[in-house]
Design a protein around this motif. Sequence first.
Motif, PDB file in Angstrom:
ATOM      1  N   ASP A 155      29.895  35.661  56.375  1.00 50.84           N
ATOM      2  CA  ASP A 155      28.407  35.136  56.507  1.00 50.84           C
ATOM      3  C   ASP A 155      28.009  34.958  58.096  1.00 50.84           C
ATOM      4  OD1 ASP A 155      29.265  32.689  56.913  1.00 50.84           O
ATOM      5  OD2 ASP A 155      29.015  32.022  54.756  1.00 50.84           O
ATOM      6  N   GLU A 156      26.848  34.340  57.862  1.00 59.14           N
ATOM      7  CA  GLU A 156      26.443  34.109  59.282  1.00 59.14           C
ATOM      8  C   GLU A 156      26.863  32.935  59.916  1.00 59.14           C
ATOM      9  OE1 GLU A 156      23.947  31.573  56.278  1.00 59.14           O
ATOM     10  OE2 GLU A 156      24.594  33.712  56.560  1.00 59.14           O
ATOM     11  N   HIS A 157      27.917  32.395  59.525  1.00 57.81           N
ATOM     12  CA  HIS A 157      28.841  31.150  59.880  1.00 57.81           C
ATOM     13  C   HIS A 157      30.292  31.681  60.220  1.00 57.81           C
ATOM     14  CE1 HIS A 157      25.614  28.427  59.184  1.00 57.81           C
ATOM     15  NE2 HIS A 157      25.500  28.732  58.144  1.00 57.81           N
ATOM     16  N   GLY A 158      30.525  32.960  59.896  1.00 61.27           N
ATOM     17  CA  GLY A 158      31.744  33.596  60.081  1.00 61.27           C
ATOM     18  C   GLY A 158      32.573  33.170  58.898  1.00 61.27           C
ATOM     19  N   ILE A 159      32.252  32.936  57.750  1.00 62.15           N
ATOM     20  CA  ILE A 159      33.008  32.616  56.637  1.00 62.15           C
ATOM     21  C   ILE A 159      33.052  33.542  55.667  1.00 62.15           C
ATOM     22  CG2 ILE A 159      33.412  31.017  54.572  1.00 62.15           C
ATOM     23  CD1 ILE A 159      31.965  28.874  56.384  1.00 62.15           C
ATOM     24  N   THR A 160      34.260  34.015  55.217  1.00 63.24           N
ATOM     25  CA  THR A 160      34.335  35.162  54.040  1.00 63.24           C
ATOM     26  C   THR A 160      34.624  34.556  52.683  1.00 63.24           C
ATOM     27  OG1 THR A 160      35.242  36.678  55.842  1.00 63.24           O
ATOM     28  CG2 THR A 160      35.552  37.316  53.300  1.00 63.24           C
ATOM     29  N   HIS A 161      33.552  34.845  51.922  1.00 66.16           N
ATOM     30  CA  HIS A 161      33.769  34.113  50.704  1.00 66.16           C
ATOM     31  C   HIS A 161      34.525  34.915  49.550  1.00 66.16           C
ATOM     32  CE1 HIS A 161      30.835  30.986  51.793  1.00 66.16           C
ATOM     33  NE2 HIS A 161      30.344  31.868  52.120  1.00 66.16           N
ATOM     34  N   ASP A 162      35.261  34.277  48.826  1.00 68.72           N
ATOM     35  CA  ASP A 162      35.739  35.064  47.647  1.00 68.72           C
ATOM     36  C   ASP A 162      34.837  35.711  46.822  1.00 68.72           C
ATOM     37  OD1 ASP A 162      37.763  33.584  48.379  1.00 68.72           O
ATOM     38  OD2 ASP A 162      38.403  32.396  46.769  1.00 68.72           O
ATOM     39  N   LYS A 163      35.157  36.897  46.290  1.00 69.91           N
ATOM     40  CA  LYS A 163      34.422  37.717  45.542  1.00 69.91           C
ATOM     41  C   LYS A 163      35.193  38.101  43.948  1.00 69.91           C
ATOM     42  CE  LYS A 163      30.572  38.859  48.217  1.00 69.91           C
ATOM     43  NZ  LYS A 163      30.950  38.022  49.317  1.00 69.91           N
ATOM     44  N   ALA A 164      34.601  38.152  42.923  1.00 65.96           N
ATOM     45  CA  ALA A 164      35.391  38.362  41.876  1.00 65.96           C
ATOM     46  C   ALA A 164      35.145  39.789  41.527  1.00 65.96           C
ATOM     47  CB  ALA A 164      35.058  37.566  40.677  1.00 65.96           C
ATOM     48  N   VAL A 165      36.149  40.456  41.303  1.00 67.41           N
ATOM     49  CA  VAL A 165      35.986  42.075  41.121  1.00 67.41           C
ATOM     50  C   VAL A 165      36.977  42.221  39.842  1.00 67.41           C
ATOM     51  CG1 VAL A 165      36.440  44.365  41.643  1.00 67.41           C
ATOM     52  CG2 VAL A 165      35.895  42.614  43.440  1.00 67.41           C
ATOM     53  N   SER A 166      36.131  43.050  38.768  1.00 69.69           N
ATOM     54  CA  SER A 166      37.079  43.719  37.612  1.00 69.69           C
ATOM     55  C   SER A 166      38.416  44.537  38.007  1.00 69.69           C
ATOM     56  CB  SER A 166      36.084  44.103  36.596  1.00 69.69           C
ATOM     57  OG  SER A 166      36.970  45.225  35.738  1.00 69.69           O
TER      58      SER A 166
END
Length: 113
Positions: free
Chosen positions: A90-101
């Motif tokens: 994101d704009e703060h350089g943080i990569t967030h967890d994403k759930a994927v089937s």
Amino acid sequence: DWILAKVISQDVETGMYQLADEDVESNKVFNLPESQVVVLGGVDRLSRGDIIYAVYPDTTSFYQATVVQIPKKVGGGDSFIMVHFKDDSDEHGITHDKAVSMQHVMRVPYSSY
């Protein structure tokens, strides 16, 4: 580039597949040789840190991702995996967890190395 597509037909003699893009707005049909088709399913024994390809949420495109949490079953028996997609901070350089089937996950195809 890899997309999620549905098999319309397969010619077992020539190895050619006819595929329809799963994007409902696309209406694209592809004719591809077996060497360019990855049949989904059967991905197991994933570990934290493994590099995979997964369908980015709300799209039909596969992107490179890193496993951050191994697959877990949720209600209804579906399994989901938590990933970090490459170049998805994101704009703060943080990569967030994403759930994927797990139905939308594949090992990194050999041609991507």
